[in-house]
Design an enzyme around this catalytic site. Structure first.
Site, PDB file in Angstrom:
ATOM      1  N   VAL A 226       0.858  -1.184   0.000  1.00  0.00           N
ATOM      2  CA  VAL A 226       0.000   0.000   0.000  1.00  0.00           C
ATOM      3  C   VAL A 226       0.896   1.236   0.000  1.00  0.00           C
ATOM      4  O   VAL A 226       1.814   1.349   0.808  1.00  0.00           O
ATOM      5  CB  VAL A 226      -0.924   0.025   1.239  1.00  0.00           C
ATOM      6  CG1 VAL A 226      -1.718   1.325   1.292  1.00  0.00           C
ATOM      7  CG2 VAL A 226      -1.871  -1.170   1.226  1.00  0.00           C
TER       8      VAL A 226
ATOM      9  N   GLY B 122       4.413   4.153   2.920  1.00  0.00           N
ATOM     10  CA  GLY B 122       3.960   2.911   2.317  1.00  0.00           C
ATOM     11  C   GLY B 122       4.164   1.759   3.287  1.00  0.00           C
ATOM     12  O   GLY B 122       4.803   1.918   4.325  1.00  0.00           O
ATOM     13  N   LYS B 123       3.604   0.629   2.971  1.00  0.00           N
ATOM     14  CA  LYS B 123       3.844  -0.571   3.784  1.00  0.00           C
ATOM     15  C   LYS B 123       3.497  -1.783   2.955  1.00  0.00           C
ATOM     16  O   LYS B 123       2.616  -1.723   2.095  1.00  0.00           O
ATOM     17  CB  LYS B 123       2.951  -0.559   5.038  1.00  0.00           C
ATOM     18  CG  LYS B 123       3.496  -1.409   6.157  1.00  0.00           C
ATOM     19  CD  LYS B 123       4.603  -0.661   6.887  1.00  0.00           C
ATOM     20  CE  LYS B 123       5.044  -1.309   8.152  1.00  0.00           C
ATOM     21  NZ  LYS B 123       5.780  -0.340   8.982  1.00  0.00           N
ATOM     22  N   GLY B 124       4.177  -2.882   3.257  1.00  0.00           N
ATOM     23  CA  GLY B 124       3.879  -4.125   2.563  1.00  0.00           C
ATOM     24  C   GLY B 124       3.690  -5.243   3.563  1.00  0.00           C
ATOM     25  O   GLY B 124       4.070  -5.125   4.728  1.00  0.00           O
TER      26      GLY B 124
ATOM     27  N   ASP C 136      10.419  -4.942   8.540  1.00  0.00           N
ATOM     28  CA  ASP C 136       9.405  -4.692   9.566  1.00  0.00           C
ATOM     29  C   ASP C 136       9.281  -6.012  10.348  1.00  0.00           C
ATOM     30  O   ASP C 136      10.232  -6.808  10.351  1.00  0.00           O
ATOM     31  CB  ASP C 136       8.089  -4.249   8.906  1.00  0.00           C
ATOM     32  CG  ASP C 136       7.132  -3.590   9.890  1.00  0.00           C
ATOM     33  OD1 ASP C 136       7.335  -2.431  10.270  1.00  0.00           O
ATOM     34  OD2 ASP C 136       6.159  -4.264  10.322  1.00  0.00           O
TER      35      ASP C 136
END
Ligand code: GLU
Length: 422
Positions: free
Chosen positions: A67, A112-114, A153
């Protein structure tokens, strides 16, 4: 589900919580009509199905997400999480928090992040590598130093970043280090990156102690989550004279009122895959967040402090190493009880700050010694803490609302300068 059940469920929803935090701060700012909606929603969300051949020859399909919440202040920036409970909603919340985090420390990135739905403990090294490479390959059109820069992360690490660099570089047919951060030193990583989130937390705790007149030397600290963030924070705080009286991870919790030997505990965890059984410490059964301490460091997952337990938090300072550990309802209770919460988007922003340094060094091809990285980090964190504290005192709001106000103002300023493309 009864209405109480539904409302507890709602309190545990990170996306709802991120939205409430945003709304509370945004409502105090005089924003142009409609702009709130423009910056609240993610810019782009991608879902991929990742077929992977397992060691026994069978095939499995994993689900992956990326995202991009905002690319207004720069490329989307944020980690990739491997966890069985990952959802699109969680990744969207984490992506939004990255936007605000990068703005609080004033580095030129969006958010953002995945995530990949998987349990890395149940995958072999080969399976993990194939899954990672497939994820990187499927998202290689999104990723890039100028567009979207992932990082580690929960349950991802420098080795996984090295596989992403390699996969992306093979597709591009040239080595591109700046496509991810948190890499091994030998593969374009930065000195001090692994410790950066814990070190940034230390600078914030020092700031909070100075502001509240609490001496850090001798302060009792409880750490929930003894992974990269929790263990480094504990180690650095102990070096400043704090006493780490309790620590926990997925294996359980331990306590030692006289203080844990943190370097020995870190070695124990490396060898035994958890804190439980550490010699010289007693097992702790009540929840660690309610432990009697001066400083509580939630450094595990989201929504650990809720309206169910916020009344029982005994710490004077909550330093959020994790993203989203405190629900908005709990925030109200903690504020009423005068607990000083250093919010995640400030408190754990040291990681992404050194990620920024790593990206800069990759692009220069010139690498800084660790003391230079650490002193630059200290300067940025000290400034960010001062900016948020000043906002909190000026508007008589808690540190979370203040941090969001600082961040939203910075993002809005750029939107107004750039304009919204027709
Ligand atoms: N995953 C970390 C965070 O939540 C680091 C992100 C990054 O360095 O891009 O802040």
């Amino acid at each position: 589900m009864g209405s109480e059940g539904a409302s507890i469920q709602k309190e545990l929803d990170p996306l709802g919580n991120a939205g409430r935090q945003f709304d509370e701060a945004a409502s105090r700012l005089n924003l142009p009509a409609g702009l709130r909606e423009v910056i609240k929603h993610p810019r782009r969300a991608t879902i991929v199905s990742l077929p992977v051949q397992m060691d026994d020859g069978s095939f499995r399909v994993f689900t992956g997400y990326r995202v991009q919440h905002s690319i207004v202040r720069g490329p989307a920036k944020g980690g990739i999480r491997y966890h069985p409970d990952v959802t699109l909603e969680e990744v969207s919340a984490l992506a939004a928090w990255m936007t605000w985090k990068c703005a609080v420390v004033n580095i030129p990135f969006g958010g953002g992040k995945g995530g990949v739905v998987c349990d890395p403990d149940k995958l072999s090294r080969g399976e993990l590598e194939r899954l990672t490479r497939r994820y990187a390959a499927d998202l290689s059109d999104l990723f890039g130093p100028e567009s979207d820069v992932p990082a580690p992360d929960v349950n991802t690490n420098a080795q996984i970043m090295a596989w992403i660099v390699d996969t992306y570089s093979m597709h591009e047919r040239r080595t591109e280090y700046a496509v991810v951060t948190g890499k091994p030193l030998e593969v374009g990583g930065s000195a001090g990156r692994r410790e950066a989130t814990g070190r940034g937390l230390l600078f914030c705790v020092r700031g909070a102690c100075a502001h509240l007149g609490i001496p850090l030397a001798g302060a009792r600290v409880a750490v929930q989550g003894f992974g990269n963030v929790g263990s480094v924070s504990a180690d650095l705080l102990a070096r400043d004279g704090a006493r780490i009286v309790a620590a926990s991870d997925v294996t359980g919790a331990i306590e030692a009122p006289e203080g844990l030997d943190v370097p020995a505990l870190i070695r124990w965890v490396e060898d035994h895959r958890g804190v439980l059984g550490f010699p010289g410490a007693r097992p702790l059964s009540p929840p660690i967040v309610e432990h009697d301490c001066d400083i509580l460091i939630p450094a595990a997952l989201e929504t650990q402090i809720t309206r169910e337990n916020a009344d029982r938090i005994r710490a004077k300072i909550v330093a959020e190493g994790a993203n989203g550990p405190t629900s908005p309802d709990a925030d109200r209770i903690l504020e009423r009880r005068n607990v000083f919460v250093i919010p995640d988007i400030l408190c754990n922003s040291g990681g992404v700050t050194v990620s920024y340094f790593e990206w800069v060094q990759n692009r220069m091809g010139y690498y800084w010694p660790e003391d230079e990285v650490n002193s630059r980090l200290e300067r940025i964190m000290t400034q960010a803490f001062a900016d948020v504290l000043a906002k909190s005192l000026e508007h008589r709001v808690n540190m979370r609302v203040a941090a969001f106000m600082v961040a939203i103002e910075r993002v809005v300023k750029v939107i107004m300068l750039r304009g919204v493309y027709a």
